[in-house]
Design a protein around this motif. Structure first.
Motif, PDB file in Angstrom:
ATOM      1  N   VAL A 149       2.105   6.360   3.435  1.00 51.40           N
ATOM      2  CA  VAL A 149       1.669   6.376   2.233  1.00 51.40           C
ATOM      3  C   VAL A 149       2.614   7.120   1.169  1.00 51.40           C
ATOM      4  O   VAL A 149       3.275   8.206   1.625  1.00 51.40           O
ATOM      5  N   ASN A 150       2.634   6.766  -0.123  1.00 52.96           N
ATOM      6  CA  ASN A 150       3.631   7.301  -1.148  1.00 52.96           C
ATOM      7  C   ASN A 150       2.782   8.638  -1.657  1.00 52.96           C
ATOM      8  O   ASN A 150       3.185   9.550  -1.938  1.00 52.96           O
ATOM      9  N   ALA A 200       0.014   1.783  -5.813  1.00 54.14           N
ATOM     10  CA  ALA A 200       1.163   1.483  -5.161  1.00 54.14           C
ATOM     11  C   ALA A 200       1.214   0.077  -4.477  1.00 54.14           C
ATOM     12  O   ALA A 200       2.189  -0.618  -4.468  1.00 54.14           O
ATOM     13  N   ILE A 201       0.129  -0.158  -4.007  1.00 55.97           N
ATOM     14  CA  ILE A 201       0.146  -1.355  -3.095  1.00 55.97           C
ATOM     15  C   ILE A 201       0.178  -2.640  -3.975  1.00 55.97           C
ATOM     16  O   ILE A 201       0.792  -3.690  -3.484  1.00 55.97           O
ATOM     17  N   HIS A 245       6.185   3.357  -7.157  1.00 56.89           N
ATOM     18  CA  HIS A 245       5.766   4.696  -6.942  1.00 56.89           C
ATOM     19  C   HIS A 245       4.849   5.231  -8.244  1.00 56.89           C
ATOM     20  O   HIS A 245       5.025   4.528  -9.262  1.00 56.89           O
ATOM     21  N   SER A 246       4.230   6.361  -8.238  1.00 55.67           N
ATOM     22  CA  SER A 246       3.457   6.767  -9.203  1.00 55.67           C
ATOM     23  C   SER A 246       4.018   6.970 -10.697  1.00 55.67           C
ATOM     24  O   SER A 246       3.252   6.600 -11.286  1.00 55.67           O
ATOM     25  N   GLN A 247       5.278   7.719 -10.898  1.00 56.33           N
ATOM     26  CA  GLN A 247       5.643   7.804 -12.047  1.00 56.33           C
ATOM     27  C   GLN A 247       5.860   6.388 -12.972  1.00 56.33           C
ATOM     28  O   GLN A 247       5.683   6.159 -13.950  1.00 56.33           O
ATOM     29  N   GLY A 294       9.674  -1.203  -4.092  1.00 57.76           N
ATOM     30  CA  GLY A 294       9.646  -1.482  -2.662  1.00 57.76           C
ATOM     31  C   GLY A 294      10.556  -2.464  -2.280  1.00 57.76           C
ATOM     32  O   GLY A 294      11.068  -3.139  -2.748  1.00 57.76           O
ATOM     33  N   LYS A 295      10.724  -2.493  -0.738  1.00 55.14           N
ATOM     34  CA  LYS A 295      11.766  -3.442  -0.153  1.00 55.14           C
ATOM     35  C   LYS A 295      10.839  -4.229   0.639  1.00 55.14           C
ATOM     36  O   LYS A 295      10.084  -3.835   1.594  1.00 55.14           O
ATOM     37  N   SER A 296      11.243  -5.528   0.744  1.00 58.20           N
ATOM     38  CA  SER A 296      10.494  -6.381   1.843  1.00 58.20           C
ATOM     39  C   SER A 296      11.008  -6.142   3.236  1.00 58.20           C
ATOM     40  O   SER A 296      12.338  -5.969   3.363  1.00 58.20           O
TER      41      SER A 296
END
Length: 562
Positions: free
Chosen positions: A82-83, A93-94, A99-101, A421-423
Motif C-alpha cells: 500500500v502507498n 490510490a486504488i 499517490h496522495s499528493q 501507477g504502472k500496469s
C-alpha cells in the motif's frame, strides 16, 4: 458411408455456430468477442497473516479455504504494498492510480469527488457497466459508477444502512437493511448480478466488505469458531528486540507507553483490551493501570502477570478477528458459487485484496499505519484462466497505485498518462518481471499520533531486500504559530506529542520480521546511501516531495545525514 449435401452441411455448421453463440452469451451476458467481466473484491484490514495461502503462523488454522482455493487457481502476488496503510488514502490510490499528493487524499479526512473517480470513468469508456457495493469511505458520492450501494463512512456491522443510487440525493439516499454486513453486502451484490445489471454489457464490479475492520463484530453463527483453539502468538509480542528507534520507542524506551497502540497494556492511551472488553464486566480489570506503574516516561517491561494478561487479550483479539475473516471467506464462496452456476466463472477476472495490511500482535502492535511489512503488505491474487496460469506466483514489487492501470489494460484499454501507477498485466500473464519494472515502492504515512493510535508520521522506501524509513515526527508543526496550516483532526489531536526524529533500516533477507534496526551498522552504510538516493529520486518522480510543507522539509534537511 453417409453422405450429406452441401446445403445440409451448411445448415449443420450454422446450427453449430448458433449453439456456440448461445452458450457464450449465457456465460458472459455478451457475445463471443466481448470483454471479460471483472470483479474486484476487497476486504477491510484483511492482512496476509490472516490468509492460509500466504503461509503465516496462522495458516495451520485454515482460516480461508475458499480464498486459498481461489488464489491457487490464479496468480498470488507476494510483494504487493500500500502507498499509505490507512483506509481512505489507500482506496483513493486504488481508484485514481495516483499517490496522495497527486490525488489530494492524504489522510482519513480526504475526499475524492466524482471528477477524480478515474477507474470507473475509464472502465465506462471501454464499454463496461460499473458498480460498487459495500464500503466506499471516500466521503463524496461515488457518482462516477453506474450503480452504487455503499456504507456511510465506516458503516455498521449489524443492520447496516446504505446509500443507494436513485431516489433521494446524496447523502439522504439511505436505505436500511437487516443482518450482518458481510452477509448483506453479498446479498446486494448477488441481487445486482441477477436482477439489476445490463446483461448486454460486460460488468466491472467493486465488491467491498467492511470486515474484518475493528471492532471485530462477527455474525453470531461464528461465536464458537476457534473457541477451544490456541492461536499461535508472534514472538515479538513479548520481546521486540531491536525493532524500532528513538522515534518509535523514545530514549531508553521512555516513549513506549504512548507510541504504538498495543495488544498488551503497554500503551496507556489505546490498547486492545480497551477495544474488545469495553462492554464487558472485565473491562475495568484490563483498563486499570499496569502493575508496573502509569508513568508514560517509564519504559515498559513485561513481567509474568503482564504476559498472562497480554496472552489472554491476544487470544480473544485474534479469535474475534478470524471470526470476521471466516464470515468473509464463507460469503466469497456464495459469490463464486453464483458465478459457477451461471457460467460466469471462467469469463470473469476475479481479484481479491485488502485495503492494506494489519498488525496482529507483531511488535505488540494492533491496527495498521506502520511501514512495517505486516501493515503495508496487501494480500493480492487474481484468477482468470484464459490468461493467468493456475498456481503461479510473483515476487515483483507492486504498489496499490498499479491496480487501476492493470485493470484497465486487462479490460482492453490503455492506462491514461495521468495515472502514476504502472500496469502489471504482463506479469500476471507471463509470470515474468520486465527488466524495466520498478525495483522499489514508496510509502508515506502523513498522520501523526492521531486517533489515539500513537503512530509518528513517516515515509520510506522498500525494495525486495531492504527497507529504509524516516520518522520525521511532529517538530515541523509549530502550534504557537497562528499561520500554521495542517489537518488537526489527523495531523495531531489531544494525544499529540512531539516525537523524536530517526531513521530505521532493515535487511529483509536476513531479518524478514524486522527485529533489528541496522541503520547504524557500518556494514550497511553503502546500501543505505544508495537507498537515500533512490528515495530522493522516487519522491521527485511521484511528486511526493515536501515542497509544499516547508516545516517538514526543514526537518528532512536537518536530519537527512544523521
Amino acid at each position: 458411408m453417409i453422405k450429406f449435401s452441401s446445403t445440409r452441411l451448411a445448415w449443420v455448421f450454422a446450427l453449430s455456430m448458433l449453439a456456440s453463440c448461445k452458450q457464450e452469451n449465457k456465460e458472459t451476458g455478451q457475445g463471443p468477442t466481448e470483454k471479460p467481466n471483472i470483479i474486484f473484491i476487497m476486504s477491510d484490514d484483511h492482512t496476509t497473516q490472516g490468509l492460509g495461502v500466504y503461509g503465516s503462523r496462522l495458516a495451520a488454522l485454515d482460516p480461508t479455504p475458499n480464498l486459498d482455493q481461489l488464489a491457487n487457481e490464479g496468480m498470488l502476488m507476494e510483494n504487493v504494498f500500500v502507498n499509505n496503510a490507512i483506509c481512505v488514502p489507500s482506496r483513493a490510490a486504488i481508484i485514481t492510480g495516483q499517490h496522495s499528493q497527486r490525488n489530494g487524499v492524504l489522510d482519513l479526512e480526504g475526499v475524492l469527488p466524482p471528477d477524480r473517480q478515474y477507474l470507473p470513468k475509464e472502465m465506462k469508456k471501454l464499454g463496461y457497466q460499473t458498480a460498487i457495493i459495500g464500503k466506499w469511505h471516500l466521503h463524496e458520492e461515488p457518482a462516477a459508477f453506474d450503480y452504487y450501494q455503499v456504507l456511510p463512512v465506516q458503516g455498521k456491522y449489524f443492520d447496516p444502512d446504505f446509500r443507494v443510487r436513485g431516489g433521494e440525493e446524496w447523502p439522504n439516499n439511505v436505505v436500511k437493511t437487516k443482518g450482518h454486513s458481510t452477509d448483506v453486502i453479498t446479498d446486494i451484490t448477488l441481487d445486482w448480478l441477477k436482477n439489476k445489471r445490463d446483461k448486454s454489457k460486460p460488468f466491472f464490479l467493486m465488491h467491498h466488505y467492511k470486515a474484518p475492520h475493528d471492532d471485530f463484530e462477527n455474525a453470531p453463527r461464528y461465536d464458537d469458531y476457534l473457541a477451544d483453539t490456541f492461536i499461535p502468538e508472534p514472538e515479538s509480542l513479548y520481546d521486540n528486540k531491536n525493532n524500532g528507534s528513538i522515534a518509535t520507542r523514545g530514549a531508553n524506551d521512555s516513549l513506549t507507553r504512548i507510541i504504538g497502540s498495543s495488544v498488551s497494556r503497554r500503551n496507556l492511551i489505546r490498547n486492545q483490551a480497551m477495544n474488545i472488553y469495553q462492554d464487558s464486566s472485565i473491562y475495568k480489570q484490563y483498563r486499570d493501570a499496569s502493575t508496573i506503574g502509569t508513568d508514560e516516561h517509564v519504559a515498559w517491561k513485561y513481567n509474568e502477570e503482564e504476559k498472562k494478561i497480554a496472552s489472554q487479550v491476544y487470544q480473544d483479539y485474534l479469535k474475534r478477528y478470524l471470526r470476521c475473516v471466516k464470515g468473509v471467506d464463507d460469503n466469497i464462496k456464495r459469490l463464486l458459487d453464483y458465478l459457477k452456476e451461471n457460467d460466469l466463472y471462467d469469463n470473469t477476472i476475479i481479484v481479491y485484496t485488502g485495503d492494506q495490511g494489519f498488525m496482529l500482535g507483531e511488535h505488540d502492535y494492533i491496527d495498521k499505519r506502520w511501514m512495517y511489512d505486516e501493515s503495508m503488505r496487501m494480500p493480492f491474487f487474481v484468477r482468470y484462466p484464459k490468461k493467468i496460469k493456475p498456481g503461479s506466483r510473483s515476487d515483483a514489487i507492486i504498489n496499490n497505485t498499479d491496480f487501476a492501470p492493470t485493470l484497465i489494460e486487462m479490460a482492453g484499454g490503455t492506462a491514461p498518462d495521468y495515472m502514476q501507477g504502472k500496469s502489471f498485466k504482463t506479469i500476471l500473464e507471463t509470470g515474468k518481471e520486465p527488466e524495466d519494472w520498478p525495483k522499489s515502492t514508496y510509502y508515506r504515512y502523513w498522520m501523526h499520533m492521531a486517533h489515539r493510535h500513537g503512530n509518528p508520521a513517516h515515509f520510506g522506501i522498500r525494495t525486495k531486500d531492504y527497507k529504509l524509513i524516516f520518522f520525521y515526527g511532529r517538530y515541523w508543526v509549530d502550534t504557537d504559530d497562528p499561520n500554521a496550516e495542517y489537518n488537526k483532526a489527523s495531523w495531531g489531536n489531544d494525544f499529540t506529542r512531539k516525537t523524536p526524529v530517526a531513521w530505521e533500516f532493515y535487511d529483509l533477507k536476513k531479518d524478514p520480521k524486522e527485529m533489528n534496526n541496522a541503520y547504524k551498522d557500518p556494514a550497511y552504510q553503502e546500501v543505505i546511501a544508495q537507498l537515500k538516493k533512490e528515495l530522493i529520486r522516487v519522491r521527485e518522480e511521484l511528486d511526493e516531495t515536501d515542497k509544499n510543507y516547508p516545516h517538514i522539509q526543514k526537518v528532512i534537511d536537518a536530519h537527512w545525514n544523521d
